[in-house]
Write a protein that holds these residues in place. Structure first.
Motif, PDB file in Angstrom:
ATOM      1  N   CYS A 190       0.888  -1.204   0.026  1.00  0.00           N
ATOM      2  CA  CYS A 190      -0.075   0.050  -0.137  1.00  0.00           C
ATOM      3  C   CYS A 190       0.725   1.214  -0.048  1.00  0.00           C
ATOM      4  O   CYS A 190       1.925   1.259   0.760  1.00  0.00           O
ATOM      5  N   CYS A 207      -0.186   5.221   5.047  1.00  0.00           N
ATOM      6  CA  CYS A 207       0.785   4.001   5.280  1.00  0.00           C
ATOM      7  C   CYS A 207       2.062   4.806   5.265  1.00  0.00           C
ATOM      8  O   CYS A 207       2.983   4.254   6.001  1.00  0.00           O
ATOM      9  N   GLN A 208       2.616   5.497   4.477  1.00  0.00           N
ATOM     10  CA  GLN A 208       3.733   6.134   4.512  1.00  0.00           C
ATOM     11  C   GLN A 208       3.977   6.814   5.762  1.00  0.00           C
ATOM     12  O   GLN A 208       5.196   6.760   6.296  1.00  0.00           O
ATOM     13  N   GLN A 257       2.651   6.604   8.720  1.00  0.00           N
ATOM     14  CA  GLN A 257       2.424   5.468   9.742  1.00  0.00           C
ATOM     15  C   GLN A 257       3.742   4.533   9.973  1.00  0.00           C
ATOM     16  O   GLN A 257       4.133   4.082  10.963  1.00  0.00           O
ATOM     17  N   THR A 258       4.147   4.331   8.666  1.00  0.00           N
ATOM     18  CA  THR A 258       5.121   3.261   8.652  1.00  0.00           C
ATOM     19  C   THR A 258       6.820   4.227   8.676  1.00  0.00           C
ATOM     20  O   THR A 258       7.769   3.488   8.732  1.00  0.00           O
ATOM     21  N   SER A 307       7.871   4.951   5.707  1.00  0.00           N
ATOM     22  CA  SER A 307       8.702   4.402   4.546  1.00  0.00           C
ATOM     23  C   SER A 307       7.844   4.631   3.322  1.00  0.00           C
ATOM     24  O   SER A 307       6.491   5.468   3.396  1.00  0.00           O
ATOM     25  N   ASN A 353       5.934   2.815   1.598  1.00  0.00           N
ATOM     26  CA  ASN A 353       4.771   1.881   1.564  1.00  0.00           C
ATOM     27  C   ASN A 353       4.840   0.813   2.781  1.00  0.00           C
ATOM     28  O   ASN A 353       5.765   0.610   3.275  1.00  0.00           O
ATOM     29  N   ALA A 354       3.599   0.143   2.886  1.00  0.00           N
ATOM     30  CA  ALA A 354       3.367  -0.864   3.900  1.00  0.00           C
ATOM     31  C   ALA A 354       2.970  -2.031   3.186  1.00  0.00           C
ATOM     32  O   ALA A 354       2.561  -1.979   2.002  1.00  0.00           O
ATOM     33  N   ASN A 390       1.386  -5.471   3.308  1.00  0.00           N
ATOM     34  CA  ASN A 390       0.513  -6.544   4.362  1.00  0.00           C
ATOM     35  C   ASN A 390      -0.172  -7.631   3.719  1.00  0.00           C
ATOM     36  O   ASN A 390      -0.429  -7.646   2.751  1.00  0.00           O
ATOM     37  N   ARG A 447       1.849  -7.444   9.080  1.00  0.00           N
ATOM     38  CA  ARG A 447       3.041  -6.716   8.307  1.00  0.00           C
ATOM     39  C   ARG A 447       4.250  -7.653   8.036  1.00  0.00           C
ATOM     40  O   ARG A 447       4.829  -8.048   8.865  1.00  0.00           O
TER      41      ARG A 447
END
Length: 185
Positions: A48, A53-54, A56-57, A59, A61-62, A64, A121
């Motif tokens: 994602c 997601c960028q 929250q992580t 990075s 992408n996440a 999943n 994850r």
């Protein structure tokens, strides 16, 4: 893993969806306080690229792996949950190690899935290469330097599940929905 064969790959090199092994793979948090095992392959793996997601992580992408909750078994440690935003506005419950706060999986509230379907994850697996993305989502907001190969499907926002998921995975989702009473399919 002691087994030199990749449990996600069939002898002909195609990706397997349901190997019948008691422990398919294992994973855990960054500090080692939480350890879990996975008992089957996931239904599908998303990469994602949405902005949430960028953020929250931390990075680009996440990644999943969508899998039934009863197929992810915590062997060690304490999990805590927090609620964070999602593009749908309905939020997600993120399960984290109580000690180091690494996100292990989440439950997206848009699907009314309760705790029955986990978005594991992939980066927390001992060997994340076992679950490469089946599809890249929200690529309309991906970072321009993130190159997605032509061999993996990609969509600007989200996809049509019936056109993207395997028949086997759609049946698993239907069974989970019927078993739990969740509105998953």
């Amino acid at each position: 893993m002691n087994n030199p064969t990749n449990p996600l790959t069939e002898p002909n090199g195609s990706r397997a969806r349901h190997p019948d092994t008691p422990t398919f793979c294992q994973g855990g948090c960054g500090c080692g306080a939480v350890r879990y095992r996975v008992t089957s392959a996931p239904m599908i793996v998303h990469a994602c690229h949405c902005r949430l997601c960028q953020r929250q992580t931390g990075s680009s992408n996440a990644v999943n792996a969508l899998i039934e909750a009863d197929r992810v078994i915590v062997r060690l440690g304490e999990i805590e949950e927090i609620l964070l935003d999602t593009p749908s506005g309905r939020g997600q419950r993120i399960a984290r190690c109580a000690a180091c706060k690494v996100a292990l999986w989440s439950n997206y509230l848009i699907f009314n899935q309760g705790r029955d379907l986990r978005f594991l994850r992939v980066g927390t697996l001992d060997d994340p290469s076992l679950m490469p993305p089946d599809v890249h989502i929200f690529t309309g907001s991906r970072q321009p330097w993130y190159i997605i190969g032509d061999d993996t499907p990609k969509v600007d926002v989200f996809y049509d599940r019936k056109a993207t998921w395997s028949e086997d995975s759609l049946m698993r989702l239907k069974t989970l929905s019927e078993t739990t009473g969740s509105a998953l399919n």
